[in-house]
Design an enzyme around this catalytic site. Structure first.
Site, PDB file in Angstrom:
ATOM      1  N   ALA A   1       0.829  -1.203   0.000  1.00  0.00           N
ATOM      2  CA  ALA A   1       0.000   0.000   0.000  1.00  0.00           C
ATOM      3  C   ALA A   1       0.862   1.252   0.000  1.00  0.00           C
ATOM      4  CB  ALA A   1      -0.943  -0.009   1.203  1.00  0.00           C
ATOM      5  N   ASP A   2       1.918   1.245   0.798  1.00  0.00           N
ATOM      6  CA  ASP A   2       2.864   2.365   0.800  1.00  0.00           C
ATOM      7  C   ASP A   2       3.570   2.497  -0.543  1.00  0.00           C
ATOM      8  OD1 ASP A   2       2.942   3.708   3.385  1.00  0.00           O
ATOM      9  OD2 ASP A   2       3.602   1.815   4.213  1.00  0.00           O
ATOM     10  N   LEU A   3       4.048   1.382  -1.064  1.00  0.00           N
ATOM     11  CA  LEU A   3       4.846   1.424  -2.283  1.00  0.00           C
ATOM     12  C   LEU A   3       4.035   1.926  -3.469  1.00  0.00           C
ATOM     13  CD1 LEU A   3       6.746  -1.951  -1.816  1.00  0.00           C
ATOM     14  CD2 LEU A   3       7.679   0.348  -1.529  1.00  0.00           C
TER      15      LEU A   3
END
Length: 401
Positions: free
Chosen positions: A173-175
């Site tokens: 999700a961050d990436l």
């Protein structure tokens, strides 16, 4: 620090991000030639400097931080104080892009919100990366990768059918939020070339998560039914999954009916070609349990290495399930130069995972390793902004740097 090269050479980025989503975005910009000035809290720095162990061998730097902070200059600065805000404005006067991942409204308290800065710097490209975006009922909430994986649906799709929901083993999700942010910035740069105008890019981790639900999201929109967890099986193709072999496991990816026919003829399963339950991919998907039960003893008859040799000879998709040790030793990964060694300020050489974008004319540039905290404060404030040694010393005395 060597001069940047690459397609973004000449662009300067003010990086007010920390942890993973924002730093992923700004590292990509740095790899492509932008000059990135990373502003960190005095003494503490980016949170991920403390996300350890593991540390990079013989350094005080966490592996986590080193993974997403190359090609950046580290400047320590307390932006909560007026003197720190004044320095931010001096930097903005020479920057093209600002990237931040503060909570919604947090930077506005310091006079550094988009609405405030856009009037003063109309060419500024301002990228905000947050958990839920700048609008909507969840906008004030903090965003965390596992939380977004849960709320965004991927955990409901991941795991064994009778097991509990599972998150992906890396913080996707961050990436994805960071990469979508980079795409938005590149589009905004092109727009500014044409019009001279900057703009805000509003990236919400939940938005980007929903966007990459891809075929599974479309499966739901087409049917109105929640896709079930299938373990390592594919929701739309069969057989496309892991199978046990004589000595381990293998991924078998039979992507279409001609490939299934080729598999059957090559490995003594011609009788399946006359069985209506195996006739087409949609029928095999409907009978996935039967497909798995039928092929499991076949796949168990040979070792993983034997299967890979035989399947590749038939041009049938397959591969081992590698550990990370095996990944980084894989001859193809090695041939593609996916690990880069860089000299670090500690005196050690650090290994980092390479940028995967292969550009023939302007390849990614590995000009500087992830910085130690505040490594470039004097260089940026003195060389770029023209502050004297006495002025810098006074700021340090006040705790601004």
């Amino acid at each position: 620090m060597p001069e940047p090269s690459g397609p973004l050479k000449g662009l300067r980025v003010l990086d007010l991000t920390r942890v993973l989503a924002g730093p992923t975005c700004t590292q990509m910009l740095g790899d492509l030639g932008a000059e990135v000035i990373k502003v960190e809290r005095p003494e503490a720095g980016d949170d991920t400097r403390g996300f350890a162990p593991p540390f990079v061998p013989n350094t005080k730097e966490s592996a986590y931080f080193v993974g997403v902070n190359r090609n950046k200059k580290s400047v320590t600065l307390d932006i909560a104080k007026p003197e720190g805000q004044a320095i931010i404005h001096k930097l903005l006067a020479q920057c093209d892009i600002l990237v931040e991942n503060f909570k919604v409204g947090a930077l506005a308290k310091y006079g550094l919100g988009w609405e405030q800065l856009s009037k003063q710097y109309p060419r500024l490209i301002y990228c905000s990366i947050t958990g839920f975006g700048q609008t909507g009922p969840y906008a004030p909430r903090p965003g965390y990768d596992a939380l977004i994986q849960a709320m965004g649906g991927v955990m409901s799709l991941t795991g064994e059918p009778k097991g509990s929901p599972q998150k992906v083993g890396v913080p996707v999700a961050d990436l994805f939020a960071g990469l979508y942010g980079c795409i938005g910035i590149l589009a905004a740069v092109n727009h500014r070339h044409a019009t001279g105008q900057g703009q805000q890019i509003d990236i919400g981790m939940l938005d980007t998560h929903v966007a990459w639900l891809a075929n599974q999201g479309m499966n739901y929109l087409a049917t109105g039914e929640n896709p079930p967890r299938l373990g390592n099986q594919h929701p739309n193709i069969a057989p496309y999954q892991e199978f046990p072999t004589k000595d381990g496991y293998i991924i078998l990816a039979v992507g279409n009916d001609p490939t299934f026919e080729r598999f059957c003829r090559a490995f003594g399963q011609e009788h399946l070609l006359g069985d209506p339950r195996f006739a087409t991919n949609p029928i095999r998907v409907a009978n996935r349990d039967l497909v798995t039960e039928t092929l499991t003893p076949v796949m168990k008859s040979k070792t993983t290495a034997e299967w890979i040799g035989l399947l590749e000879a038939q041009k049938i998709g397959c591969g081992p399930i590698n550990t990370l040790k095996e990944v980084f030793a894989d001859p193809h990964v090695v041939a593609r130069n996916m690990v880069v060694e860089m000299p670090h300020a500690s005196g050690e050489t650090v290994k980092v995972i390479a940028n995967p974008v292969k550009l023939s004319a302007t390849p990614p540039d590995y000009r500087s390793p992830p910085p130690v905290l505040g490594q470039h404060t004097e260089e940026v404030l003195g060389g770029m902004l023209g502050l004297s040694a006495a002025e810098i010393a006074a700021l340090r005395e006040k705790g601004i740097l």
